[in-house]
Write an enzyme that holds these catalytic residues in place. Structure first.
Site, short mmCIF file in Angstrom:
data_model
loop_
_atom_site.label_atom_id
_atom_site.label_comp_id
_atom_site.label_asym_id
_atom_site.label_seq_id
_atom_site.Cartn_x
_atom_site.Cartn_y
_atom_site.Cartn_z
N ASP A 1 -5.76 7.87 -10.93
CA ASP A 1 -6.96 7.00 -10.45
C ASP A 1 -8.25 7.45 -11.25
O ASP A 1 -8.67 8.34 -11.07
CB ASP A 1 -7.17 6.74 -9.01
CG ASP A 1 -8.28 5.73 -8.57
OD1 ASP A 1 -8.83 5.07 -9.57
OD2 ASP A 1 -7.94 5.27 -7.39
N SER B 1 -10.67 1.22 -1.48
CA SER B 1 -11.64 1.19 -2.68
C SER B 1 -13.04 1.38 -1.90
O SER B 1 -13.36 2.25 -1.03
CB SER B 1 -11.74 0.37 -3.63
OG SER B 1 -12.35 0.68 -4.66
N HIS C 1 -5.71 2.97 -9.75
CA HIS C 1 -6.29 2.04 -8.70
C HIS C 1 -5.84 0.59 -8.58
O HIS C 1 -6.43 -0.12 -9.32
CB HIS C 1 -8.04 2.08 -9.23
CG HIS C 1 -9.17 1.67 -8.03
ND1 HIS C 1 -9.25 2.67 -7.07
CD2 HIS C 1 -9.75 0.92 -7.78
CE1 HIS C 1 -10.23 2.47 -6.35
NE2 HIS C 1 -10.33 1.22 -6.57
N TYR D 1 -15.46 -3.48 -3.77
CA TYR D 1 -16.65 -3.41 -4.24
C TYR D 1 -16.94 -4.86 -5.14
O TYR D 1 -16.31 -5.16 -6.00
CB TYR D 1 -17.03 -2.27 -5.24
CG TYR D 1 -18.51 -2.03 -5.67
CD1 TYR D 1 -19.57 -2.22 -4.72
CD2 TYR D 1 -18.84 -1.43 -6.61
CE1 TYR D 1 -20.90 -2.17 -5.12
CE2 TYR D 1 -20.27 -1.09 -6.99
CZ TYR D 1 -21.26 -1.58 -6.11
OH TYR D 1 -22.47 -1.19 -6.49
#
Length: 321
Positions: A274, A184, A303, A93
């Site tokens: 995470d 992700s 993450h 992202y």
């Protein structure tokens, strides 16, 4: 075990809490019809980067809504009879496609590589805005006030599927051996791509984003990558009068709802510590896949970079080499 989420035994059967809209399949059928009606006008431009064993191109195509979408494309110079296997790769992202050198390991192993730049993020793809942005925050909520057809991730999901189809049409590619991969946001797009382009034969997804939005909200983890959910309610619906409608609309771009459409053999990395993409949201996507699948659980990782994950992924593709 993570203290902030469900016990592992419950995670292994958890299917998610976010709603799936009643017309979900109609919505995506119509979206795919719109995508297929676009004259993609694919174009390859020789890149400034070069290597001895593969040709490198800037690849452009017209996406839904008229956007000019960009991807990096690497094609081995030696193409066997029947074509090369291929991987369509997606980034995290707010980022952009990987550096050229990040595509060379698989290209040297005989794979065509295509790495998408998501619209409106750090890469070269054009963003066409046709909706009220609502807030200064990101793509999850973009178009949310204007209805499901205006959601920004609708266009990005379609770009992923369209790129896969264009790769399958390339003369250098064996269309029966095309995979999607990413981590992700890239993990979410690898799942969405396979759901919307059922010819995707393999999927490699690492702690996928964009899954089970209501669970993220319930866990009070609407921060970091999901911070825009909190910003939306604070700025647009501070009394939560439209909370149910909001999460129902987000259901159209929830990868756990798309997961049952996946046909390809899937390998997923799931991280139990995470707090950006919580384990339950990752399992919600994984557990809704009905195709052949396997997960690798990283018990003590969040993450972040995962040890040996690239090697696991490489081994997953080995029968195509």
């Amino acid at each position: 075990m993570p203290a902030f989420d469900y016990p592992l035994e419950k995670l292994k059967t958890y299917m998610g809490q976010s709603p799936c809209p009643a017309d979900f399949d109609v919505y995506w059928t119509e979206a795919l019809e719109e995508m297929k009606a676009v004259d993609a006008q694919p174009e390859r431009v020789a890149a400034s980067f070069s290597t001895a064993f593969a040709d490198c191109y800037e690849f452009y195509f017209a996406g839904v809504g008229g956007a000019r979408v960009h991807a990096k494309l690497v094609v081995p110079k030696s193409v066997p009879k029947g074509g090369c296997p291929a991987i369509v790769q997606f980034h995290g992202y707010s980022g952009s496609s990987t550096e050229w050198s990040g595509l060379l390991t698989m290209a040297a192993s005989g794979f065509v590589m295509a790495a998408l730049d998501c619209r409106g993020q750090a890469g070269e793809s054009q963003e066409i805005v046709s909706a009220n942005l609502s807030t200064f925050k990101g793509h999850i909520i973009r178009g949310l006030r204007n209805g499901p057809k205006h959601l920004a991730f609708r266009s990005i999901f379609l770009d992923a599927a369209q790129l896969a189809g264009l790769v399958m049409d390339m003369p250098e590619v064996d269309a029966t051996r095309v995979a999607s991969q990413g981590g992700s946001q890239g993990g979410a797009l690898s799942l969405a791509c396979a759901a919307l382009e059922p010819r995707i034969a393999k999927v490699v997804a690492q702690y996928p984003f964009l899954s089970d939005y209501y669970r993220v909200w319930q866990m009070d983890l609407a921060e970091n990558a999901y911070d825009e959910l909190r910003a939306f309610f604070r700025q647009v619906d501070p009394l939560h009068e439209k909370e149910e409608e909001t999460f129902n609309t987000l259901g159209y771009i929830d990868v756990k709802n798309l997961a049952p459409r996946i046909k390809g053999n899937t390998l997923m990395a799931i991280t139990l510590m995470d707090k950006i993409c919580p384990p339950s949201t990752q399992f919600a996507a994984y557990n809704n896949i009905h195709a052949p699948k396997r997960h690798i659980i990283y018990y003590d990782y969040g993450h972040e970079g995962l040890p040996n994950w690239s090697d696991h992924a490489y081994d997953f593709y080995r029968d195509w080499m």
